[in-house]
Structures are given as structure tokens and as C-alpha cells.
Motif scaffolding. Structure first.
Motif, mmCIF file in Angstrom:
data_model
loop_
_atom_site.group_PDB
_atom_site.id
_atom_site.type_symbol
_atom_site.label_atom_id
_atom_site.label_comp_id
_atom_site.label_asym_id
_atom_site.label_seq_id
_atom_site.Cartn_x
_atom_site.Cartn_y
_atom_site.Cartn_z
ATOM 1 N N GLN A 1 32.743 22.708 33.077
ATOM 2 C CA GLN A 1 32.557 23.656 34.176
ATOM 3 C C GLN A 1 31.151 24.229 34.199
ATOM 4 N N LEU A 2 30.503 24.339 33.053
ATOM 5 C CA LEU A 2 29.124 24.824 33.036
ATOM 6 C C LEU A 2 28.185 23.826 33.709
ATOM 7 N N VAL A 3 28.365 22.546 33.405
ATOM 8 C CA VAL A 3 27.521 21.528 34.033
ATOM 9 C C VAL A 3 27.771 21.498 35.539
ATOM 10 N N ALA A 4 29.045 21.570 35.943
ATOM 11 C CA ALA A 4 29.382 21.508 37.360
ATOM 12 C C ALA A 4 28.861 22.710 38.130
ATOM 13 N N ARG A 5 28.802 23.875 37.482
ATOM 14 C CA ARG A 5 28.383 25.101 38.163
ATOM 15 C C ARG A 5 26.901 25.409 37.991
ATOM 16 N N LEU A 6 26.196 24.604 37.206
ATOM 17 C CA LEU A 6 24.772 24.853 37.002
ATOM 18 C C LEU A 6 23.998 24.927 38.319
ATOM 19 N N ALA B 1 27.790 31.656 27.559
ATOM 20 C CA ALA B 1 27.419 30.294 27.949
ATOM 21 C C ALA B 1 27.017 30.236 29.419
ATOM 22 N N GLN B 2 27.564 31.133 30.233
ATOM 23 C CA GLN B 2 27.276 31.143 31.660
ATOM 24 C C GLN B 2 25.814 31.444 31.955
ATOM 25 N N GLU B 3 25.105 31.993 30.966
ATOM 26 C CA GLU B 3 23.687 32.267 31.187
ATOM 27 C C GLU B 3 22.902 30.993 31.425
ATOM 28 N N ILE B 4 23.452 29.859 30.991
ATOM 29 C CA ILE B 4 22.829 28.582 31.317
ATOM 30 C C ILE B 4 22.749 28.441 32.834
#
Length: 403
Positions: A20-25, A145-148
Motif C-alpha cells: 500500500q505504501l508503494v501504491a500510494r506513493l 512508514a507513511q512519511e515515505i
């Protein structure tokens, strides 16, 4: 740290969080990429601001609406449809020859309307993956992690836009959107957890004080961050690597804050205290555009970001029924996305008139309001000290499909 390591060892948590982090980047990349791209084509930050405003309107409509659709048609169907439309729109903005500003606004609106509802999906899945004792630390880890997305994403955008081209920056965001979206949609948990159909009308969940508080403060906090990013880029010029350095330190501060403060119990003053750290750091940053001064002051500001986001996720989760979680997080995500777009847009207009300091004034104003709102409405803030942050169970069984 042992708590976080234990969470990452839980089956599926690390994989789903990474997907989800990659998808929401792209959520943290496209606002700044559009700002730089449209400004380069039309030589006006104001024109770029109009495109971002149109995008934000689309996001405002789509967030809660597509989240509710997931309870009707299932997560995967909605995610596939929105991903396809959004990817086509972003690709058109990047690759089409120079278009009039109204056409870019229409494309931005369509892209905003089709933003994949990945954040509501993953926030709804999390309570089904861990026990109630692990849920609050999981929200803290996820916020760190969302700070990415919100801070490191613009660092990538700035580097690629300044060293290669603004087209390449948009296409990089598109690559993350498609690759991460496919990875997330293919995750077994997305097919296993079924969101029950909400029995209430669209928007009723905003009557929950905690949901409204999280939506408004998320809008203000992320708007402040977006204004800072635009101001840093404007201060050092589009071709300077110093912008990336300062924003990377900003991101580092948030990561440190999230891991260091994530275990602190969440009381009614938690949100205001965390955003006050952001306000102090940004206020200090506005005094000078020296690169090292900005690095230190934005490091301080960053410390409060991830902890504040973790509080938002926890108070929403603890205040709604499971069938309402997707829509609730849709509203919170919409607030953050609108904040990112409008923060960049407002900063762009003031940069045109007052140069880089104008963007910092926007950021300080938004951060100050972000601190003031939870102070004035602290009664809407649940006291989670010693309480379970899991969603309120629905009165009917929630079906879980085999993967």
C-alpha cells in the motif's frame, strides 16, 4: 522497537504495508510534480494552482464515495476500475503536448475522481490482521512508514524533476501507481476481508466527532507540509539538489518522531501536542531560507507529523463500526489529499507574489490552525489511554471469504 519488530513478523503485515505504501506513493508526488510541470509549460505558479485545485475537487468527491463502493461491489473491483482510469489520466497529463490550462484542469478533476481508495481499504483490513493490543502500535508504525508518501515522495519528485524533467517525475509516480496498485490488489487479504454494506447515508459518519476532527486536522497538517515543500523548491530553485536534501531531513524527522513517540498513550490532548511540534518547527523555519537553518528547523517540525497521523487513525478506528471504517477513512484520506493539493496551490499563488517566503507563511498558518482545532474541540477527541482502538463490532456477522 521490539513491538514494531513483532508486528512486522505477523503474517502478511509487512507485505500489505509495503504494497500500500508503494501504491500510494504518487499521492505525495503528483501535487508537486503537477505544480512544477504546469509552471514549466505555462510559466505561472497560479496556473498550476488551478490544476491542483481541480484535482482536489475530484479527490474530495471520490474519497468517501469509492470507499462506500467497496462495501457494495468488493475491494478488488473498485480498486481495479479506479486504478485504470487514474493511470490513464496521469499518463495523458505527462505525455500530451502542451494543452490549455482548462484542459489540464479537466484532466486533473478526472484524475482526482478516480484516485484509488487504497488508504481506506488497508485501514479497514488492519484490524482483521492483528489483535486489539497490537492495533495502536500498528497505526503508529504505518504512520511512520507513511512519511515515505508525504515527505520522501516529494524528495523523489524534486530530484527527478530538477535533474531529468517534470515529465519523468510524473511518469515515475505513474510507475509506482500501477506497480504498487497491482501488488496491493493481488494481496490475499484484499480478497479475504469483506466490507459489509453500510446502512447509513453517505456522509453520516462525519457526524462522529472524532472522524470530523481527524478529517479537518489531517487537511491542515498535510496542507502545511505541501506548502513547505513548494516553498523549499522555490527557495533553492528547480535545479538545486539542496531542495531534496532539506526535504529528506524533513522526512527523517517524521520517521524519528513516529518511532519514538508512537508508543505513548493517546489522551485528549495528544493531537494538539503533536501538531504543536510541527507548528514550532515551521514557525522557526520561516525566519530564514538558509539551507542549514531550514534543515534543523524542519527536522524539528517533522518530529510531530507521523505521531499526529497515528493519533488520527486510532481515534477514527475506535469511534466507528466496522462497516463504517472504509467510508470514515475515505473522508480522512480525502482531507489529506485536498490538503496536499490546496496547500501547494495556495503556496504557488503566494510564491508568484512574494517569492518563497509566501509559501512558508501558508505553512505556518495551516499548522497553527491544525494545532488550534484539536485544542478547541478536545472533547471530540477520544481518550484511548487503556482502551482498545479496534472498530466497534457490527451487530451482524461479517463474512470472511477464503483466499
Amino acid at each position: 522497537m521490539s513491538t514494531y519488530l513483532s508486528l512486522l513478523k505477523t503474517h502478511g503485515v509487512a507485505r500489505l504495508m509495503s504494497a500500500q505504501l508503494v501504491a500510494r506513493l504518487p499521492n505525495g508526488m503528483l501535487s508537486l510534480a503537477y505544480l512544477l510541470h504546469i509552471e514549466r509549460l505555462h510559466h505561472s505558479y497560479g496556473a498550476a494552482g488551478l490544476v491542483l485545485a481541480a484535482t482536489s475537487i475530484g479527490q474530495a468527491i471520490s474519497g468517501p464515495l469509492t470507499s462506500r463502493w467497496m462495501g457494495i461491489w468488493g475491494m478488488r473491483r473498485v480498486l481495479v476500475l479506479t486504478l485504470a482510469v487514474c493511470a490513464a489520466t496521469v499518463g495523458t497529463i505527462a505525455l500530451a503536448p502542451t494543452l490549455p490550462v482548462p484542459v489540464y484542469m479537466a484532466l486533473g478533476l478526472l484524475g482526482g475522481l478516480s484516485t484509488p481508495p487504497i488508504q481506506p481499504a488497508v485501514r479497514t483490513i488492519y484490524p482483521k490482521m492483528v489483535n486489539s493490543r497490537q492495533l495502536t502500535p500498528l497505526f503508529s508504525l504505518d504512520a511512520s512508514a507513511q512519511e515515505i508518501i508525504w515527505v520522501a515522495g516529494p524528495v523523489l519528485t524534486t530530484f527527478v524533476a530538477t535533474q531529468v524533467s517534470t515529465v519523468a517525475a510524473i511518469l515515475l509516480a505513474l510507475l509506482f501507481m500501477i506497480g504498487g496498485g497491482i501488488w496491493f490488489i493481488a494481496s490475499p487479504e484484499v480478497g479475504r476481508v469483506r466490507i459489509p454494506r453500510s446502512r447509513r447515508s453517505l456522509g453520516v459518519v462525519l457526524k462522529k466527532p472524532a472522524v470530523l476532527l481527524a478529517t479537518v486536522t489531517g487537511f491542515l497538517l498535510i496542507g502545511a507540509c505541501a506548502a513547505i515543500e513548494a516553498g523549499v523548491v522555490s527557495a533553492f530553485g528547480e535545479k538545486s539538489p539542496q531542495s531534496g536534501l532539506v526535504l529528506a531531513i524533513f522526512s527523517l524527522g517524521s520517521l524519528i518522531g513516529g518511532l519514538a513517540l508512537g508508543h505513548i498513550p493517546i489522551g485528549p490532548w495528544a493531537m494538539a501536542r503533536r501538531i504543536f511540534i510541527v507548528f514550532v518547527g515551521m514557525s522557526l523555519a520561516a525566519f530564514s531560507l538558509n539551507v542549514w537553518w531550514l534543515a534543523v528547523t524542519l527536522l524539528i517540525a517533522g518530529i510531530g507529523i507521523a505521531p499526529a497521523l497515528a493519533v488520527m487513525f486510532a481515534i477514527v478506528s475506535s469511534s466507528v463500526r466496522f462497516s463504517e471504517t472504509a467510508e470514515a477513512y475515505g473522508w480522512v484520506g480525502t482531507g489529506q489529499l485536498i490538503g496536499a493539493a490546496l496547500g501547494s496551490a495556495a503556496a504557488g499563488f503566494l510564491i508568484d507574489r512574494y517569492e518563497a517566503p509566501g509559501a512558508f507563511w501558508v505553512a505556518v498558518s495551516l499548522a497553527g490552525l491544525g494545532c488550534l482545532v484539536p485544542m478547541l474541540f478536545r472533547r471530540a477527541h477520544p481518550d484511548l489511554r487503556g482502551r482498545d482502538a479496534s472498530p466497534i463490532p457490527d451487530t451482524e456477522p461479517v463474512p470472511v471469504q477464503p483466499s
